[in-house]
Design an enzyme around this catalytic site. Structure first.
Site, short mmCIF file in Angstrom:
data_model
loop_
_atom_site.label_atom_id
_atom_site.label_comp_id
_atom_site.label_asym_id
_atom_site.label_seq_id
_atom_site.Cartn_x
_atom_site.Cartn_y
_atom_site.Cartn_z
N GLU A 121 0.83 -1.21 0.00
CA GLU A 121 0.00 0.00 0.00
C GLU A 121 0.86 1.26 0.00
OE1 GLU A 121 -3.07 0.49 -0.56
OE2 GLU A 121 -3.77 -1.57 -0.51
N TYR A 140 -6.15 6.25 4.97
CA TYR A 140 -6.42 5.26 3.93
C TYR A 140 -5.61 3.98 4.17
CZ TYR A 140 -6.08 2.57 -0.25
OH TYR A 140 -6.09 1.51 -1.10
N ASP A 171 -9.96 5.27 -1.60
CA ASP A 171 -8.92 5.89 -2.44
C ASP A 171 -9.57 6.43 -3.71
OD1 ASP A 171 -9.52 3.69 -3.95
OD2 ASP A 171 -7.46 2.99 -4.17
#
Ligand code: SF4
Length: 365
Positions: free
Chosen positions: A45, A128, A146
């Site tokens: 990520e 996030y 996102d």
């Protein structure tokens, strides 16, 4: 369709069915198996922020080969990590990952905290990423939002309120849709739908599991969503860089201050970066050593997220063999450049390019 009209069970079931058949195979995924480790989710990520999946794949695999566990990562040297990060850009991510890994090892015995609330307190982990790790690795009931998810939900609910003011509603809808089972898969399915079907241009609505419920599709406005405020024009910033050589052929490099862009990275000396170009005479007053300047000057351009950067590069030879060097500076032979964690901008400055021209000789400071 409003929040109260959502039949989230039907939407969830159809999306998960689609994901089981069509979801992407990615090195950090374990479809049909137990959850991926939080270390893998975290690594992927952070790498995927502002970087494409195709670019990230080999980096992810290389990082895991070098540092298979969070303990290995925390025990590495920052220079090794920055070196392996070369080419991904935005080096603050790598520096924060290093701090984060060390904190997890020191404060959590090498185990990632299991909630988004605790994860978001760690260096470099924003809301996030915290939500992505918490739901994909630990099944927390939260859906990370996102750009892909914003686009899909704006279209599904035909949200015409321009971003960023529509974000609150989109975030709330994402949480309303989050199922009570397979939450990590749901989050990844939503990301995949946005990345492969509900794309910014030419969404493939005829392949979409949500077509029947999609308000944007039914109203014929899908591709125009999400609405965004017009972007401000990117400003240009300027600097002059000094490539200073020693009599033995080595070049003066130094470590930039920790704070700011390229913080902590290896770089040649430059003037401060500012919003107007420099007359050369003024720029040379920022050069840390007395030099004999050459005729050639190179122009380098580089794009950062928030501004375009134009750098003129001056080439000089240091005048006296003084033992004094600016703080955090050192001489490096060009053949050793590949061993250094040089950001892309510095490679553009240091390596030869067609952009080098003869120019009037700058004045000595
Ligand atoms: S139907 Fe089209 S616009 Fe709607 S979610 Fe699916 S791909 Fe996106």
């Amino acid at each position: 369709m409003d929040q109260t009209d959502i039949n989230s069970d039907i939407l969830t079931a159809s999306l998960l069915r689609w994901y089981d058949q069509m979801g992407r195979n990615l090195p950090w995924r374990v479809k049909g198996k137990p959850h991926p480790t939080p270390y893998h989710v975290w690594l992927s990520e952070i790498m995927l922020q502002q970087t494409t999946v195709v670019t990230v794949k080999p980096y992810f695999e290389n990082f895991l080969k070098k540092w298979p566990t969070i303990e290995d990562f925390a025990g590495a040297s920052l220079d090794d990590i920055l070196h392996a990060w070369q080419g991904l850009g935005y080096y603050a991510r790598a520096r924060n990952m290093y701090k984060c890994a060390q904190q997890i090892v020191a404060s959590y015995d090498g185990k990632f905290p299991r909630t988004s609330a605790l994860l978001s307190k760690l260096p470099g982990i924003g809301p996030y990423t915290a939500a992505a790790i918490a739901t994909i690795a630990f099944e927390e009931k939260i859906t990370p939002v996102d750009g892909n998810v914003i686009r899909v939900l704006s279209r599904l609910f035909a949200i015409q309120e321009p971003l960023p003011s529509g974000m609150k509603r989109i975030f709330s809808l994402a949480q309303t849709l989050t199922p009570s089972y397979r939450r990590g898969d749901f989050a990844q399915a939503l990301m995949d739908l946005g990345a492969t079907i509900c794309t910014p241009r030419n969404p493939q609505c005829f392949l979409c599991p949500w077509q029947k419920s999609c308000q944007g599709f039914q109203q014929g406005i899908a591709e125009a969503l999400p609405e965004k405020k017009p972007k401000a024009v990117k400003p240009t910033r300027y600097a002059v860089a000094f490539v200073i050589s020693h009599a033995d052929g080595s070049i003066l490099l130094g470590r930039r201050q920790e704070k700011g862009l390229l913080g902590g990275m290896i770089a040649v000396p430059t003037t401060p970066w500012r919003n107007e170009d420099y007359p050369l005479e003024e720029a040379l007053t920022s050069c840390p050593l007395r030099c004999m300047w050459k005729e050639k000057i190179k122009e380098v351009t580089h794009v950062f997220t928030h501004f375009n950067f134009r750098v003129r590069v001056c080439y000089g030879s240091v005048l006296e063999d003084s033992p004094w060097l600016p703080p955090d500076s050192f001489w490096v032979k060009p053949e050793d450049f590949p061993k250094m964690a040089l950001p892309t901008l510095m490679k553009k400055i240091l390596y030869p390019s067609k952009n080098t021209q003869n120019h009037r000789s700058p004045q000595k400071p």
